[in-house]
Design a protein around this motif. Structure first.
Motif, short mmCIF file in Angstrom:
data_model
loop_
_atom_site.label_atom_id
_atom_site.label_comp_id
_atom_site.label_asym_id
_atom_site.label_seq_id
_atom_site.Cartn_x
_atom_site.Cartn_y
_atom_site.Cartn_z
N THR A 102 0.74 -1.08 0.11
CA THR A 102 0.06 -0.01 -0.08
C THR A 102 0.92 1.28 -0.10
OG1 THR A 102 -0.09 0.33 2.47
CG2 THR A 102 -1.60 -1.36 1.45
N PHE A 103 0.41 2.26 -0.70
CA PHE A 103 1.04 3.65 -0.59
C PHE A 103 0.11 4.63 -0.12
CE2 PHE A 103 2.34 7.43 -2.63
CZ PHE A 103 3.54 7.49 -2.08
N GLN A 104 0.47 5.36 0.75
CA GLN A 104 -0.55 6.78 0.98
C GLN A 104 0.29 7.92 1.06
OE1 GLN A 104 -1.26 5.33 5.28
NE2 GLN A 104 -3.35 4.84 4.74
N TRP A 130 4.40 -2.87 3.12
CA TRP A 130 4.31 -4.44 2.77
C TRP A 130 3.77 -5.33 3.71
CZ3 TRP A 130 8.92 -7.77 3.78
CH2 TRP A 130 8.61 -9.23 3.34
N ARG A 131 2.65 -5.92 3.35
CA ARG A 131 2.29 -7.11 4.10
C ARG A 131 2.55 -8.30 3.45
NH1 ARG A 131 -1.48 -3.25 4.94
NH2 ARG A 131 -2.67 -3.18 6.98
N LEU A 174 4.56 -17.71 8.69
CA LEU A 174 5.30 -16.33 8.86
C LEU A 174 4.51 -15.35 8.08
CD1 LEU A 174 7.69 -15.44 10.24
CD2 LEU A 174 8.72 -15.67 7.81
N SER A 175 4.39 -14.32 8.85
CA SER A 175 3.78 -13.09 8.27
C SER A 175 4.81 -11.81 8.47
CB SER A 175 2.38 -12.64 8.62
OG SER A 175 1.58 -13.99 8.44
N THR A 176 4.68 -10.72 7.43
CA THR A 176 5.42 -9.60 7.83
C THR A 176 4.55 -8.67 7.55
OG1 THR A 176 6.26 -9.53 5.66
CG2 THR A 176 7.78 -10.53 7.10
N PHE A 177 4.75 -7.32 8.29
CA PHE A 177 3.90 -6.15 8.13
C PHE A 177 5.04 -5.01 8.36
CE2 PHE A 177 -0.21 -3.89 9.91
CZ PHE A 177 -0.23 -3.15 9.01
N GLY A 207 6.88 -5.21 11.82
CA GLY A 207 6.25 -6.38 12.20
C GLY A 207 6.41 -7.49 11.95
N ASN A 208 6.39 -8.56 12.63
CA ASN A 208 6.75 -10.30 12.17
C ASN A 208 5.77 -11.08 13.02
OD1 ASN A 208 9.49 -9.39 10.72
ND2 ASN A 208 9.51 -8.41 12.66
#
Lengths: 374, 374, 374
Positions: free
Chosen positions: C160-162, C194-195, C203-206, C226-227
């Protein structure tokens, strides 16, 4: 963005099976509680002015959100400036926001900001049906945050017990510079209530006792005894109320004594009230009601021993009203009402505190509706 | 707690037969009225800054709550700080909260806080469709509490008559220290309005006359004449507005005269306005509109007889806009608009009141939607 | 009155074909996000008091309003005084009000006031599930107005981009009398995010990087990583956060340095944070979670060269919690939690800025529910 900061399966904030939407729609209501009128005001017999006003507008959402088990209620006023309160963290405009759980047919619990379950029929009515409250209900903190336990006892008796914050503002905000009084660490209100019903609803009772810790070693005690006789076309309601404040939480006496005489909140005040309402359904769609009420206030904490009389004033009220319900399917009534108030001060109050008798009148013509619009 | 302070059969606040939920759901809508944009501002030709803003966000609930008989409307802004107003007792953020009753096909009544039914197409549009109002609508008190009577006359003519509070604040709050002026006991606005339709809607009119009592012997008169020509792909709307204030309720002139020259609200001000809007639906889903507007303000109440010219300023406005509706099923449009304002002061205003010509510009790119979400 | 200032066919504010009501009802939800508790507070080991509070109450409406294309979200707090903000024109109580459009399965746009899409699992959780935030999320401006572009990339990656306003208040309101600093003409925040999801969600990243223009030539840079490791019954989340303020937007350091030492907002501050959350679903309906967090703050902008140490303090936090979900069909949990905070100051902070170590504790017992009631 649609899912940011919302439910997450992983954190199990989402239910496994969701309640059916149609069921929720059936069981939840959205209500616009309104009292609108053209008000004309009189002071000591002289006309002082008129205006149109939405005297009350409380938006309400309530209902069962899970079968017969979990209920919810939210009521918010658009006739009060919303300001977050420092004790319970909720806007002052919010009357109620709570969740309740029926543990069984007999027992239930509720948590959140709610009506303090004080007895008396005056306070139990929807506020839009009240044209003017007597002194205690008018000035008390009626919407408090805490927990309630309810027991639906056999033979149509109900008992409730509440533990609530004593107020929505802090001690310092309310009693700035009160000398020699220490704030309580957990200022709490304990409210016990009995709703009785006898002879198939012919006679009902609605009694409560409340003990409220205002400050360290300063209590407020409040007894409210509501009684109702329902004779089909005629309804008679009588409330007796007695409040004893070690520290004048109600504030009526403190507001009357001039600041030059008493710079702080008064200690040791008493309030005794009678409230009688008679409603006569004299024709289909038409009601006539008369309310008579009286409130006596006392200040027992005056340190000047020369002042022996502790009676401050007697506030009288009489409210005759004509009500008309035009619709069978909709809870909307037109009304014409007169609110007469008469304030009689004791001789002591007149000479020592420089207070004078006065009277006010108000003619109201308007409509009242708890309008269900969703 | 679920039933405390709510409907009670005995007091007949509950209808005998309730309106069907499905019917209400079908007839009541919940709408998020939004105008969102990136705004870039210019002052006298210089760029001063940009920001994203929800220029307007008004939440609305409206519809029929009992068949074709009883209607209801509530609209509340989240772009205005809610503060209870002393005259009508409702939060300043609330535009409307009223209940209406259709007495027949021809006659209806409404009670509550509502739109003052001033004429002119500028004021009749949903506010989210307006990029900038001309001076009168921008500064007038447009949402007032009272009652409206409507007559749907034959041949597509409609007449309305309103009695409203003159304002939402008291005389003292608005005109602090106004010398030698006495407050009115019932400051009221009387608004009469005619909506005409001719030649199957080719020509429409929307005219009103209002008489507003601001203070004892101080009136505001306001004439608004809206006219519309609908040529299918081209729509032309022209409003003429004239306001005459014995006491400067609108406040534009009072705001311009320096406080050192006039410490109080001005007496005897006049405002004359023209507003022209042309809309051209040049392709499916695409509109281009141009608004041209001008507002002249006059101060006839200057006691200095040496000042003979009562003209203060001419405020020009031009607003070209391109609008795009991407969805057939949803009322949402993207827009790009330019708001040019030019303020020209009279020589008297320049020399006597020390006012200087100025101009502002605003480029807006965003979306507008009265989004129906329930 | 029902149609005044609303949709008008001529101005094409009404859709040609309206979205089916039943479909909207199915796709839009109304949610009462609540965190209610009895809070007991401790300061440096001493009990200071208790109260009941609705710690959080955010009312939310969200859903698809046109098939799978147009979505909408509105969230408003009743636990924050609503005051219109000068930059984005919306009440401070409003968290979000935006409209979004799915351009395709892969791309979407959203416009309005929204969550800044900062990374990290702490900020991504529904705020009612947070018992206490670490310093950055607690003090940052998290709800800003602007636009978002989203790309759902292959293999369960999302970018995403804001572009957002940098804040809701103006430079002058926030940094009154800041010497030698010029306000920016378009103070904007650029947020890239980046999600990621790997090994079927194991495993997820944020992760996010944000560049915020606070003033002319004064930037804030914020990295949040975030991990998450999801081992069915055990969930482990770890956030690393680093914020670098040319001008101390976060305000934690500026709030700690005594005003006599530094009358203005500090320049050149740094914040470094670690946040670890472990959740163990040890039995059906039961969770235990532990959060450990630490926040280090630095002031590199002290002009006094004699002060060589820029470390101000280390704020520790530990939050063990027990959670119980009694209902299968309803997202409501009861909880008991302890929030321990420990504030350790550097020797420089103690001697130069006169700061002292302290600790606070809070015991909370209550319920949490994102209650869907419509």
């Amino acid at each position: 963005q649609l899912h940011k900061q919302s439910d997450s399966l992983i954190n199990r904030a989402k239910p496994i099976i969701s309640v059916d939407k149609a069921k929720i729609l059936q069981n939840v209501n959205v209500i616009a509680n309104m009292q609108y009128a053209n008000n004309s005001n009189f002071q000591d017999g002289d006309y002082t002015g008129s205006n149109f006003a939405m005297n009350q507008f409380r938006l309400e959402v309530k209902g069962m959100v899970l079968d017969n088990t979990v209920f919810f209620r939210f009521r918010d006023r658009y006739t009060r400036t919303p300001t977050v309160q420092s004790v319970d963290n909720v806007d002052h405009s919010v009357d109620m926001i709570f969740v309740g759980i029926n543990l069984s047919d007999k027992f239930s619990l509720a948590f959140g900001k709610m009506c303090a379950d004080y007895g008396g029929y005056e306070f139990d009515m929807n506020p839009i049906d009240i044209y003017e409250y007597n002194d205690i209900v008018e000035n008390a903190d009626n919407f408090l945050t805490g927990a309630q336990f309810t027991w639906n006892a056999p033979k149509e008796q109900q008992f409730t017990f509440q533990v609530l914050n004593a107020r929505t503002k802090t001690f310092d905000e309310l009693y700035d510079n009160a000398p020699d009084i220490e704030a309580a660490k957990f200022p709490a209100a304990f409210v016990g209530n009995w709703r009785g019903s006898f002879a198939k609803g012919l006679l009902s009772t609605f009694w409560s006792y409340s003990l409220i810790t205002e400050a360290s070693e300063k209590q407020v005690q409040y007894i409210a005894l509501g009684n109702q006789l329902n004779l089909k076309k005629v309804l008679i309601q009588y409330d007796f109320k007695y409040m004893k404040d070690d520290l004048d939480r109600l504030g009526v006496v403190s507001g009357l004594i001039p600041e030059s005489y008493l710079p702080n909140t008064a200690l040791k005040t008493d309030y005794i009230e009678h409230w009688l309402r008679v409603q006569y359904n004299f024709a289909p769609k038409w009601n006539v009601t008369v309310i008579g009420m009286v409130s006596d206030s006392y200040w027992k904490g005056n340190l000047d021993t020369a002042v022996s009389n502790d009676h401050i004033r007697t506030a009288w009220g009489v409210i005759p009203t004509l009500e008309f319900y035009p619709f069978k399917q909709l809870n909307l009534k037109f009304f014409a009402s007169y609110i007469g108030r008469d304030y009689k001060y004791s001789n002591t109050a007149k000479t020592t505190y420089d207070l004078n008798d006065s009277s006010t009148g108000q003619v109201m013509v308007g409509f009242i509706a708890p309008l269900k619009f969703l």
